[in-house]
Design a protein around this motif. Structure first.
Motif, PDB file in Angstrom:
ATOM      1  N   MET A   1       0.450  -1.325   0.034  1.00  0.00           N
ATOM      2  CA  MET A   1       0.094  -0.091  -0.225  1.00  0.00           C
ATOM      3  C   MET A   1       0.512   1.539   0.287  1.00  0.00           C
ATOM      4  SD  MET A   1      -3.030  -0.561   0.237  1.00  0.00           S
ATOM      5  CE  MET A   1      -3.846   0.881   0.564  1.00  0.00           C
ATOM      6  N   ASP A   2       0.138   2.468  -0.463  1.00  0.00           N
ATOM      7  CA  ASP A   2       1.460   3.172  -0.527  1.00  0.00           C
ATOM      8  C   ASP A   2       0.597   4.181  -0.319  1.00  0.00           C
ATOM      9  OD1 ASP A   2      -0.294   3.379  -2.490  1.00  0.00           O
ATOM     10  OD2 ASP A   2       0.980   4.429  -4.069  1.00  0.00           O
ATOM     11  N   ARG A   3       0.625   6.035  -0.597  1.00  0.00           N
ATOM     12  CA  ARG A   3       0.175   6.742   0.279  1.00  0.00           C
ATOM     13  C   ARG A   3      -1.090   7.370  -0.643  1.00  0.00           C
ATOM     14  NH1 ARG A   3       2.950  11.596   3.808  1.00  0.00           N
ATOM     15  NH2 ARG A   3       5.062  10.031   4.369  1.00  0.00           N
ATOM     16  N   LYS A   4      -0.828   7.389  -1.903  1.00  0.00           N
ATOM     17  CA  LYS A   4      -1.932   8.007  -2.392  1.00  0.00           C
ATOM     18  C   LYS A   4      -3.170   6.793  -2.374  1.00  0.00           C
ATOM     19  CE  LYS A   4      -3.136   9.375  -6.776  1.00  0.00           C
ATOM     20  NZ  LYS A   4      -4.132   9.876  -6.288  1.00  0.00           N
ATOM     21  N   GLY A   5      -2.823   5.320  -1.959  1.00  0.00           N
ATOM     22  CA  GLY A   5      -3.848   3.756  -2.151  1.00  0.00           C
ATOM     23  C   GLY A   5      -4.488   3.917  -0.650  1.00  0.00           C
ATOM     24  N   ILE A   6      -3.730   4.050   0.596  1.00  0.00           N
ATOM     25  CA  ILE A   6      -4.310   4.727   1.803  1.00  0.00           C
ATOM     26  C   ILE A   6      -5.357   5.960   1.333  1.00  0.00           C
ATOM     27  CG2 ILE A   6      -3.951   5.606   4.062  1.00  0.00           C
ATOM     28  CD1 ILE A   6      -1.143   3.733   3.410  1.00  0.00           C
ATOM     29  N   GLU A   7      -5.078   7.016   0.744  1.00  0.00           N
ATOM     30  CA  GLU A   7      -5.815   7.891   0.842  1.00  0.00           C
ATOM     31  C   GLU A   7      -7.584   8.033   0.067  1.00  0.00           C
ATOM     32  OE1 GLU A   7      -3.776  11.385  -0.978  1.00  0.00           O
ATOM     33  OE2 GLU A   7      -5.831  12.373  -1.208  1.00  0.00           O
ATOM     34  N   GLU A   8      -7.011   6.963  -1.206  1.00  0.00           N
ATOM     35  CA  GLU A   8      -8.655   6.436  -2.066  1.00  0.00           C
ATOM     36  C   GLU A   8      -9.366   5.566  -0.844  1.00  0.00           C
ATOM     37  OE1 GLU A   8      -9.201   4.581  -5.674  1.00  0.00           O
ATOM     38  OE2 GLU A   8      -7.152   4.573  -5.515  1.00  0.00           O
ATOM     39  N   VAL A   9      -8.648   5.064   0.474  1.00  0.00           N
ATOM     40  CA  VAL A   9      -9.120   3.882   1.224  1.00  0.00           C
ATOM     41  C   VAL A   9     -10.166   5.019   1.605  1.00  0.00           C
ATOM     42  CG1 VAL A   9      -9.304   2.945   2.585  1.00  0.00           C
ATOM     43  CG2 VAL A   9      -8.120   2.130   0.920  1.00  0.00           C
ATOM     44  N   LEU A  10      -9.267   5.843   1.887  1.00  0.00           N
ATOM     45  CA  LEU A  10     -10.201   6.894   3.432  1.00  0.00           C
ATOM     46  C   LEU A  10     -11.087   7.515   3.012  1.00  0.00           C
ATOM     47  CD1 LEU A  10      -7.003   8.272   5.231  1.00  0.00           C
ATOM     48  CD2 LEU A  10      -8.278   6.945   6.190  1.00  0.00           C
ATOM     49  N   LYS A  11     -11.069   8.312   1.246  1.00  0.00           N
ATOM     50  CA  LYS A  11     -12.052   8.576   0.834  1.00  0.00           C
ATOM     51  C   LYS A  11     -13.276   8.249   0.268  1.00  0.00           C
ATOM     52  CE  LYS A  11      -9.250  12.430  -1.680  1.00  0.00           C
ATOM     53  NZ  LYS A  11      -8.897  12.762  -2.295  1.00  0.00           N
ATOM     54  N   THR A  12     -13.790   6.777  -0.076  1.00  0.00           N
ATOM     55  CA  THR A  12     -14.404   5.717   0.040  1.00  0.00           C
ATOM     56  C   THR A  12     -14.948   5.441   0.829  1.00  0.00           C
ATOM     57  OG1 THR A  12     -12.886   4.732  -1.819  1.00  0.00           O
ATOM     58  CG2 THR A  12     -15.231   3.644  -0.487  1.00  0.00           C
ATOM     59  N   ALA A  13     -14.542   6.056   2.102  1.00  0.00           N
ATOM     60  CA  ALA A  13     -14.798   5.025   3.879  1.00  0.00           C
ATOM     61  C   ALA A  13     -15.472   6.543   4.229  1.00  0.00           C
ATOM     62  CB  ALA A  13     -14.211   4.800   4.629  1.00  0.00           C
ATOM     63  N   MET A  14     -15.406   8.231   3.353  1.00  0.00           N
ATOM     64  CA  MET A  14     -16.209   9.402   4.332  1.00  0.00           C
ATOM     65  C   MET A  14     -17.417   9.757   3.080  1.00  0.00           C
ATOM     66  SD  MET A  14     -14.140  10.511   6.562  1.00  0.00           S
ATOM     67  CE  MET A  14     -15.219  12.303   7.023  1.00  0.00           C
ATOM     68  N   ARG A  15     -16.757   8.817   2.029  1.00  0.00           N
ATOM     69  CA  ARG A  15     -18.307   9.165   0.924  1.00  0.00           C
ATOM     70  C   ARG A  15     -19.847   8.911   1.869  1.00  0.00           C
ATOM     71  NH1 ARG A  15     -17.464   5.213  -3.253  1.00  0.00           N
ATOM     72  NH2 ARG A  15     -19.456   4.712  -3.348  1.00  0.00           N
ATOM     73  N   PHE A  16     -19.805   7.994   2.239  1.00  0.00           N
ATOM     74  CA  PHE A  16     -21.439   8.730   3.338  1.00  0.00           C
ATOM     75  C   PHE A  16     -21.962   9.059   3.902  1.00  0.00           C
ATOM     76  CE2 PHE A  16     -19.697   4.033   1.302  1.00  0.00           C
ATOM     77  CZ  PHE A  16     -20.214   4.085   0.118  1.00  0.00           C
ATOM     78  N   GLY A  17     -21.327  10.631   3.736  1.00  0.00           N
ATOM     79  CA  GLY A  17     -20.947  11.026   5.455  1.00  0.00           C
ATOM     80  C   GLY A  17     -20.401  10.247   6.356  1.00  0.00           C
TER      81      GLY A  17
END
Lengths: 474, 447
Positions: A1-17
């Motif tokens: 995992m790199d920072r970019k991937g982790i960022e994507e994971v966090l954004k996905t988790a936040m997508r639903f508010g």
């Protein structure tokens, strides 16, 4: 995992508010070796890798984990965690600006366990086994356990924290069984820390660990039954800090405090212990079993003064309990593994040493019980009632140490005990353990100086039961 | 349903064989779990879990090596094989360490309920909410929800070995528990109740909450009693606490090592004549049931104590060889990370013939124990225990006032012999079950 991937994971988790999302990845390599019946019985080594995603929204939180760590799978898991918390408005996250907080403490590993051949580990275990068996012919069983662990973690959250860390721990324990005329007694000794194999090369001698355990088992064969009832008690520094861990440590964890499940709820600023008592939880002590560079939420661990000269100053916080009070975490957010959400936990907890020489404390005690080794314990955090096992104790008569006694259990009430401490020694002794709370075990150590307590109940009255916090000695 | 690991297993076992190992075994586990915790009518925590992994055990002339991995990639498997092989070289040779004799047949069990996973999440949240509601509305002094929880899990287990064994099964369960605090003035008491079942339709959240609430309320105002020797009645949950300690006492491995107080007692009277203790991995509808254990041996009903007489111990393949008998199918694994060790399946005490009411009726003055503190410090080697206890006072056959702050101390060996009555209310808590049990007399230390 790199920072970019982790960022994507966090954004996905936040997508639903949500208010907060966190990513925790770990790769753990462990070795355990058990010697029993005079032979190496089990050698087990393995790899455990996985990641957990936590999402917080208002008072609710969700946690999802997997040990299939491809980016695709993690995005699925992030979505699951995000969806589990239904929020009113979906949010789009801005770019995350990751930064790594500065750690207050840098552990140093001299001999990484993975660089040590299994033969050398086995050799150390055999030494401990041989030494224990050589102590006395009444020793009829010896179990030596050895374990090392290398844990690599990556922690990132939507507050911008990004931490990569490597943690190494090594431990050894010896349990000896002595038997004579139908009486069976056991003795143990364990050592461990955030160290590599130097633990058994430089810091401790395996033979000595074995001998200590066996000597304790043999000594207890000749011990008489402990007296029961109320009496003055001297807890020797070498007995370690089970008492402070149980008597006040758990009740100072912020989650229990906030839920009104602690006897110390709402007592910040109050006088809760004798003037001679200061209680500290410090994750920055080199080599100790509960030391960490960052906690499991990526916060630098610190030295936290909980009780200062008898006054309650601070609780132990993780991110969630801290944000409820709009304050900073104390770096006490810990978890057993990627399979658990972090909760407030102790690190290395101790009562600060005073000025008196330990011999003087025993002299001045007059009559009572001297406790030199403790076993496990348990506490009811609502009332503060605790109980723990005494593994080795002696009668004190006229200020002199008398014969050994066995089978004692100490029971008391945390806040009351801390008010009844009359003398505090200048020494400090540590024990290590795996502390259990909500089904999660984390490595901790605890310590105290030699202390005189006005009176405790020996083997008599107990607290009512409550199984939310107990410690298993290693 | 389980993914097939047969191909992977075949490759691993063949590689190990080529390296000159006569025997090898691969254990694969796959599981999913969901936990919902509610408090004050809202979801506080929700947990979703997925885990899989495998463990490889290799044997060479009685030397065993083990290694595990959660990573199932070819590179990781290569590492697993190397480590297991390497570890085996350092271990002590013992001819009894070998793969188990293959079982002729396996019990047929219905362990999987797909309907658990067809129910909407909202309905499962409702179960946790119902637990809370039932407890909080039971009495207005129940004021804190420490936890109200719904939980479910599904898993699959496969065992492959070089003797040609290739077996797998899937299972599932669901359940809930509640922990509540009742307050009255400065007095605070905790009540706890849990229930786990294999079938979704068997769940009854209302009764979990009500029971937990009642347990907290009935302890309000509890105080110690003065020290004395008196009859003690243990409720089913308390008895299962003692069974946890007994599970290691019944392990043939602990017996072999001289670490069980039942060593050498086979065929002798070890308990009151009403007591029968059984471990049975084939019970329908129980959480500890499975067609085979962690080394692929069929489970069975093992009678450990019959009418007070010790019949035998729990065995895995290793102790079976040592004893010159068959394994009882108790080579249990907590996870793919561990070697199979002797453990329990469903361990329970058989029902007696009287009701709980009848059992209490003959007690003039005694203690009804509902909770013990510090059971994990009991010593399975000597049998000695000293635990904190709380419960209710029994006066003239009736439960009267709540009691706390007392200790019951004794020796498990003596306690078993002192059991003089067993009720007919067998209750299971996950893999352990017991009816209410009466002990002739115990020393209770109090104020």
């Amino acid at each position: 995992m790199d920072r970019k991937g982790i960022e994507e994971v966090l954004k996905t988790a936040m997508r639903f508010g949500a208010d907060f999302a966190e990513f925790f990845w770990e790769h753990k390599e462990t070795s355990t070796i058990v010697c029993e019946n005079n032979g190496i019985e089990r050698i087990n080594s393995g790899i455990d890798e996985g990641a957990g995603i936590r999402v917080i929204s208002g008072t609710g939180s969700s946690y999802a984990y997997t040990n299939e760590v491809s980016l695709n799978r993690l995005l699925e898991v992030a979505e699951m965690a995000g969806r589990a918390l239904k929020s009113k408005d979906a949010g789009i996250m801005e770019q995350l600006d990751f930064r790594t907080p500065v750690a207050a403490f840098e552990p140093f590993i001299e001999v990484p366990p993975e660089k040590v051949e299994i033969e050398a580990k086995v050799e150390a275990i055999r030494k401990a086994n041989k030494a224990a068996r050589g102590v006395d012919k009444r020793i009829n069983q010896v179990t030596v356990g050895y374990g090392d662990i290398k844990q690599e973690v990556m922690i990132a959250n939507t507050e911008g924290i990004f931490v990569k860390d490597r943690r190494v721990r090594t431990r050894m324990s010896v349990n000896a069984v002595a038997a004579e005329n139908g009486v069976i007694q056991t003795g143990f000794r364990s050592v461990g820390g955030t160290t590599g194999f130097e633990l058994l090369k430089n810091d401790y001698e395996p033979d000595k660990i074995g001998e200590d355990a066996a000597k304790r088992a043999v000594l207890m064969l000749s011990a008489k039954a402990a007296p029961t009832g109320k009496m003055p008690v001297v807890m020797a520094a070498q007995a370690g800090g089970t008492m402070v861990h149980e008597a006040c440590g758990h009740a100072l964890e912020a989650d229990l405090v906030q839920k009104q499940l602690s006897v110390y709820s709402g007592k910040k600023g109050d006088k809760v212990a004798a003037d001679v008592i200061s209680v500290i939880d410090d994750g920055t002590i080199p080599k100790k079993f509960g030391s960490l560079r960052y906690d499991d939420e990526g916060y630098p661990v610190q030295k936290t003064v909980l009780i200062n000269n008898g006054v309650l100053e601070e609780y132990m916080y993780d991110y969630q309990t801290a944000s409820r009070e709009n304050r900073a975490s104390t770096g006490n957010g810990r978890r057993e593994s990627y399979q658990y959400r972090p909760i407030p936990r102790m690190r290395n907890t101790y009562i600060a040493p005073g000025k008196l020489p330990p011999e003087k404390i025993i002299k001045e005690m007059g009559d009572g019980l001297l406790v030199t080794a403790m076993g496990g314990g348990q506490v009811n955090t609502i009332t503060g009632d605790y109980v723990f096992d005494v593994a080795e104790a002696y009668i004190i008569k006229d200020g002199e140490i008398g014969p050994p006694v066995r089978g004692a259990t100490l029971a008391g009430n945390g806040p009351e005990t801390l008010k009844m401490v009359e003398m505090v020694g200048k020494d400090l002794g540590y024990t290590i353990g795996i502390c259990g709370k909500e089904g999660q075990g984390v490595p901790v150590s605890d310590a105290q100086p030699t202390m005189a307590v006005k009176e405790l109940i020996i083997g008599g009255r107990f607290a009512e039961s409550r199984k939310n916090a107990k410690i298993r000695r290693l | 349903m389980p993914i097939s690991y047969e191909e992977t297993a075949k490759e691993v076992l063949e590689t190990v064989k080529r390296m000159g190992f006569d025997q090898a075994e691969l254990y694969v586990q796959d599981s999913q779990e969901m936990t919902i915790e509610v408090s004050e009518k809202t979801v506080e925590n929700m947990k979703l879990a997925q885990e899989r992994g495998l463990g490889l055990r290799v044997f060479s002339d009685g030397r065993v090596g083990y290694s595990f991995s959660s990573d199932l990639s070819p590179e990781a498997l290569k590492k697993v094989i190397d480590k297991a092989v390497h570890n085996s070289k350092q271990s002590q040779a013992d001819k009894a360490r070998a793969l188990p004799t293959p079982s002729a047949s396996f019990p047929r069990l219905d362990l999987y309920d797909e309907s658990i996973f067809q129910v909407a999440v909202e309905d499962k949240i409702k179960i946790a909410l119902d637990i809370e509601e039932a407890a909080r509305s039971y009495d207005d002094r129940v004021v804190i929800t420490e936890k109200a929880v719904y939980q479910e899990s599904k898993y699959s287990v496969s065992v492959f070995n070089s003797l040609g064994l290739a077996v797998s099964y899937a299972g599932s369960y669901c359940g809930g528990y509640g922990v509540f605090v009742a307050k009255d003035g400065h007095d605070a008491q905790t009540g706890f109740e849990m229930r786990y079942v294999l079938k979704y339709r068997e769940l009854d959240p209302g009764s979990i909450g009500k029971e937990a609430g009642d347990k907290a309320i009935r302890m309000l105002g509890a105080s110690p009693i003065s020290s004395c020797t008196m009859p003690v009645v243990l409720d089913p949950y308390t008895v299962t606490g003692f069974l946890r300690v007994l599970s290691s006492v019944f392990s043939a491995e602990e017996v072999l090592k001289g670490k069980s107080f039942l060593k050498g007692e086979e065929g002798k009277k070890v308990g009151g004549s009403q007591i029968s203790i059984i471990d049975d991995g084939t019970m329908p509808g129980r959480l500890g049931s499975a067609p085979f254990d962690g080394e692929g041996t069929a489970t069975e009903e093992s009678v450990l104590v019959k009418d007070g007489v010790l019949q035998g111990f729990l065995h895995n393949s290793y102790t079976a060889v040592k004893y010159g008998r068959e394994s009882t199918g108790n080579g249990v694994r907590g996870s793919y990370k561990n070697l199979p060790e002797i453990g329990i399946t469903n361990l329970y005490i058989k029902n007696g013939s009287m009701s709980k009411k009848e059992l209490l009726r003959d007690v003039k003055r005694g203690l009804y124990v509902t909770e013990v503190l510090g059971m994990h410090t009991a010593n399975p080697v000597s049998g000695d225990f000293s635990v904190g206890a709380a419960g209710l006072l029994i006066e003239n056959g009736e439960l009267t006032v709540p009691v706390k702050g007392v200790a019951i101390a004794g020796n498990l060996k003596e306690l078993l012999l002192d059991i003089d009555a067993i009720a007919d209310d067998l209750t299971f808590f996950a893999g352990k079950g017991a009816p209410t049990v009466r002990v002739r007399q115990m020393s209770v230390s109090g104020a």
